[in-house]
Design an enzyme around this catalytic site. Sequence first.
Site, short mmCIF file in Angstrom:
data_model
loop_
_atom_site.label_atom_id
_atom_site.label_comp_id
_atom_site.label_asym_id
_atom_site.label_seq_id
_atom_site.Cartn_x
_atom_site.Cartn_y
_atom_site.Cartn_z
N ASP A 194 0.85 -1.20 0.00
CA ASP A 194 0.00 0.00 0.00
C ASP A 194 0.88 1.25 0.00
O ASP A 194 1.84 1.32 0.77
CB ASP A 194 -0.85 -0.04 1.29
CG ASP A 194 -2.01 0.92 1.26
OD1 ASP A 194 -1.87 2.02 0.68
OD2 ASP A 194 -3.07 0.57 1.81
N THR A 241 -5.18 14.41 -13.08
CA THR A 241 -6.16 14.20 -14.16
C THR A 241 -6.79 15.53 -14.59
O THR A 241 -6.83 16.48 -13.80
CB THR A 241 -7.28 13.25 -13.67
OG1 THR A 241 -8.39 13.33 -14.56
CG2 THR A 241 -7.78 13.61 -12.28
N GLU A 265 -9.77 15.90 -14.84
CA GLU A 265 -11.06 16.01 -14.15
C GLU A 265 -11.01 16.99 -12.98
O GLU A 265 -12.05 17.37 -12.45
CB GLU A 265 -11.55 14.63 -13.72
CG GLU A 265 -11.74 13.73 -14.93
CD GLU A 265 -12.52 12.45 -14.67
OE1 GLU A 265 -13.36 12.41 -13.78
OE2 GLU A 265 -12.28 11.48 -15.41
N ASN A 317 -19.79 10.58 -26.25
CA ASN A 317 -19.77 9.15 -25.93
C ASN A 317 -20.50 8.30 -26.97
O ASN A 317 -20.06 7.22 -27.33
CB ASN A 317 -20.41 8.92 -24.55
CG ASN A 317 -19.58 9.56 -23.45
OD1 ASN A 317 -18.38 9.78 -23.61
ND2 ASN A 317 -20.21 9.86 -22.32
N PRO A 374 -24.94 10.92 -11.59
CA PRO A 374 -25.10 12.19 -10.86
C PRO A 374 -23.84 13.05 -10.98
O PRO A 374 -22.72 12.51 -10.92
CB PRO A 374 -25.29 11.75 -9.40
CG PRO A 374 -25.41 10.27 -9.40
CD PRO A 374 -24.96 9.75 -10.72
P1 NAD Z 1 -6.40 1.74 -12.51
O1 NAD Z 1 -7.58 1.75 -11.59
O2 NAD Z 1 -6.42 0.87 -13.72
O3 NAD Z 1 -5.10 1.35 -11.67
C1 NAD Z 1 -4.85 1.83 -10.39
C2 NAD Z 1 -3.83 0.90 -9.74
O4 NAD Z 1 -3.52 1.43 -8.43
C3 NAD Z 1 -4.32 -0.53 -9.52
O5 NAD Z 1 -3.35 -1.44 -9.99
C4 NAD Z 1 -4.50 -0.63 -8.02
O6 NAD Z 1 -4.27 -1.95 -7.51
C5 NAD Z 1 -3.46 0.35 -7.52
N1 NAD Z 1 -3.77 0.85 -6.16
C6 NAD Z 1 -4.95 1.31 -5.70
N2 NAD Z 1 -4.83 1.67 -4.41
C7 NAD Z 1 -3.53 1.47 -4.06
C8 NAD Z 1 -2.80 1.67 -2.87
N3 NAD Z 1 -3.38 2.17 -1.77
N4 NAD Z 1 -1.48 1.35 -2.85
C9 NAD Z 1 -0.89 0.83 -3.96
N5 NAD Z 1 -1.54 0.61 -5.11
C10 NAD Z 1 -2.85 0.92 -5.17
O7 NAD Z 1 -6.19 3.27 -12.89
P2 NAD Z 1 -5.55 3.91 -14.20
O8 NAD Z 1 -6.63 4.22 -15.16
O9 NAD Z 1 -4.38 3.12 -14.64
O10 NAD Z 1 -5.05 5.31 -13.60
C11 NAD Z 1 -3.75 5.45 -13.08
C12 NAD Z 1 -3.56 6.87 -12.58
O11 NAD Z 1 -3.74 7.80 -13.65
C13 NAD Z 1 -4.59 7.29 -11.50
O12 NAD Z 1 -3.91 8.08 -10.56
C14 NAD Z 1 -5.60 8.11 -12.27
O13 NAD Z 1 -6.22 9.06 -11.42
C15 NAD Z 1 -4.73 8.76 -13.32
N6 NAD Z 1 -5.41 9.13 -14.57
C16 NAD Z 1 -6.17 8.21 -15.23
C17 NAD Z 1 -6.78 8.55 -16.45
C18 NAD Z 1 -7.58 7.54 -17.23
O14 NAD Z 1 -8.18 7.89 -18.23
N7 NAD Z 1 -7.62 6.27 -16.85
C19 NAD Z 1 -6.59 9.84 -16.97
C20 NAD Z 1 -5.79 10.76 -16.26
C21 NAD Z 1 -5.20 10.38 -15.06
P1 TYD Z 2 -15.42 6.69 -17.81
O1 TYD Z 2 -14.71 5.72 -18.70
O2 TYD Z 2 -16.00 6.21 -16.52
O3 TYD Z 2 -14.42 7.90 -17.58
P2 TYD Z 2 -14.69 9.36 -16.87
O4 TYD Z 2 -16.01 9.35 -16.22
O5 TYD Z 2 -13.58 9.39 -15.87
O6 TYD Z 2 -14.56 10.35 -17.96
O7 TYD Z 2 -16.60 7.35 -18.64
C1 TYD Z 2 -16.37 8.05 -19.83
C2 TYD Z 2 -17.68 8.64 -20.29
O8 TYD Z 2 -18.56 7.57 -20.64
C3 TYD Z 2 -18.39 9.42 -19.21
O9 TYD Z 2 -19.06 10.55 -19.82
C4 TYD Z 2 -19.43 8.46 -18.67
C5 TYD Z 2 -19.78 7.62 -19.88
N1 TYD Z 2 -20.17 6.22 -19.60
C6 TYD Z 2 -21.35 5.70 -20.11
O10 TYD Z 2 -22.10 6.39 -20.81
N2 TYD Z 2 -21.68 4.41 -19.82
C7 TYD Z 2 -20.90 3.61 -19.05
O11 TYD Z 2 -21.27 2.43 -18.80
C8 TYD Z 2 -19.67 4.15 -18.54
C9 TYD Z 2 -18.77 3.31 -17.68
C10 TYD Z 2 -19.33 5.46 -18.85
#
Ligand code: NAD
Ligand code: TYD
Length: 341
Positions: A64, A129, A131, A253, A278
Site C-alpha cells: 500500500d 487528471t 477532471e 460518448n 449524478p
Molecule cells: P487503474 O484503476 O487501472 O489502476 C490503479 C492501480 O492502483 C491498480 O493497480 C490498483 O491496484 C493500484 N492501487 C490502488 N490503491 C492502491 C494503494 N493504496 N497502494 C498501492 N496501489 C494501489 O487506474 P488507471 O486508469 O491506470 O489510472 C492510473 C492513474 O492515472 C490514476 O492516478 C488516475 O487518477 C490517473 N489518470 C487516469 C486517467 C484515465 O483515463 N484512466 C486519466 C488521467 C489520469
Molecule cells: P469513464 O470511462 O468512466 O471515464 P470518466 O467518467 O472518468 O470520464 O466514462 C467516460 C464517459 O462515458 C463518461 O461521460 C461516462 C460515460 N459512460 C457511459 O455512458 N456508460 C458507461 O457504462 C460508462 C462506464 C461510462
Amino acid sequence: MSRPIRCVLVTGGAGFIGGNLVRLLLRERPDWTIINLDKLTYAGNLESLVDLKDNPRHQFVRGDIANAELVEHLISTHKVDAILNLAAESHVDRSILGPGIFVETNVAGTQVLLDEARRANVRFVQVSTDEVYGSLGPTGKFTELSPLEPSSPYSASKTAADLIALSYRRTFGLDVVVTRCSNNYGPYQFPEKLIPLMIANALESKKLPVYGDGQQIRDWIHVDDHARGILAALEKGKSGEVYNFGSENEHPNLFIVRELLKLLSRGDDLIEYVKDRPGHDRRYAIDASKARRELEWAPQVPFAQGLSRTVDWYRENRGWWERVRSGVYRNYYAQNYGARG
Ligand code: NAD
Ligand code: TYD
C-alpha cells in the site's frame, strides 16, 4: 532535474496506465530499474504484467502506498531516484457509491508518499487528471491555469492530492511535477471504463449502457502517448509546474460507442440508454500546448488507428478480460506467488 536516474518507483503499476508505463520505461530506458508498488485492489492485475515476470530490471512489490515503512524501505534499499505516483482509486462511478476509499488512497496515500519522497529528497511526479478542472461548456479548453472545480468524489480526491503535492514544493522545496491528462484508452484497461466495457459487452452480445443522452464529450488519448508524457515530465518537467496532456480527439460518448460497434460489426440495437450519472461532467477538452512546448512532447497515435488496435487487442485477449469479469484473475497472485513465498 539534475540527478541521473537509475531506479524509479512506480506506484499503481499493475493497473491500466501504470502497467503500460512500466513497459514503456523498460523499453525506452534500458539502463533503468523499475520498482513497481501496487496494492492489487480489484483494479490491479498481475496477469497484465506476466511478460515482465522474469525481467531483472522490474521488481513487483505488493503493498500500500499508505504504508510509510514499506515505502521508506523500498526507497532506501533500491536507492530510488524518483517516484511516479499512479496508484489510485480511479473510477468515478465507484466514488459515487463509496467515497471513503478515494480519500484514503488518493489523498492520504499520496501524502504518505510525499513525506517519504521528502525524506529521501527525490523527484516526485504526481499523475493527476484533467477532471480536476470540472466541466466545460460547449467551447474552450482547459489550460493549466483553469480554475479547479472537481465534480465527483474521485476528481475531488485527485484535486486534493494534486494540490498537496504542489504544497510540498512551495512549503518544503520538494522537487514535484504534476501532470493532468485527459481520458486514456488502450490495452489492459479495466472493463468498467467506457471503451473496454462497451467492447466486452458487444463481444458478449450484451447491451451497451449509455448514460443520459450520450452527448457528454471526452478528449481521448492513447495510453502510450500519456506514458510518453509522464516520462517527459519526469525528465524535462520544471519543478513546481503542472503539465496538461491531451490528444485533440474530442468526441461525444455516443459517437465512440457507434464507432466501436462498427469496428465489431455489430448494430446500434445493442445500445441502451440508462439513467445519467449524478454530477456528470458534460465536456472535457485539453490545451496541451505547454507540454508540447516545454517538454517537446506530442501525441503520436492517431485516434482511428488507436481505437481499431484497441478493439483488436480486446478481441485477441478475450481470456484476460473474461477472467477480470469473472473475478478469476484475483487468484493469480496466490497461485503464482503463494508457491514462492
Ligand atoms: P487503474 O484503476 O487501472 O489502476 C490503479 C492501480 O492502483 C491498480 O493497480 C490498483 O491496484 C493500484 N492501487 C490502488 N490503491 C492502491 C494503494 N493504496 N497502494 C498501492 N496501489 C494501489 O487506474 P488507471 O486508469 O491506470 O489510472 C492510473 C492513474 O492515472 C490514476 O492516478 C488516475 O487518477 C490517473 N489518470 C487516469 C486517467 C484515465 O483515463 N484512466 C486519466 C488521467 C489520469
Ligand atoms: P469513464 O470511462 O468512466 O471515464 P470518466 O467518467 O472518468 O470520464 O466514462 C467516460 C464517459 O462515458 C463518461 O461521460 C461516462 C460515460 N459512460 C457511459 O455512458 N456508460 C458507461 O457504462 C460508462 C462506464 C461510462
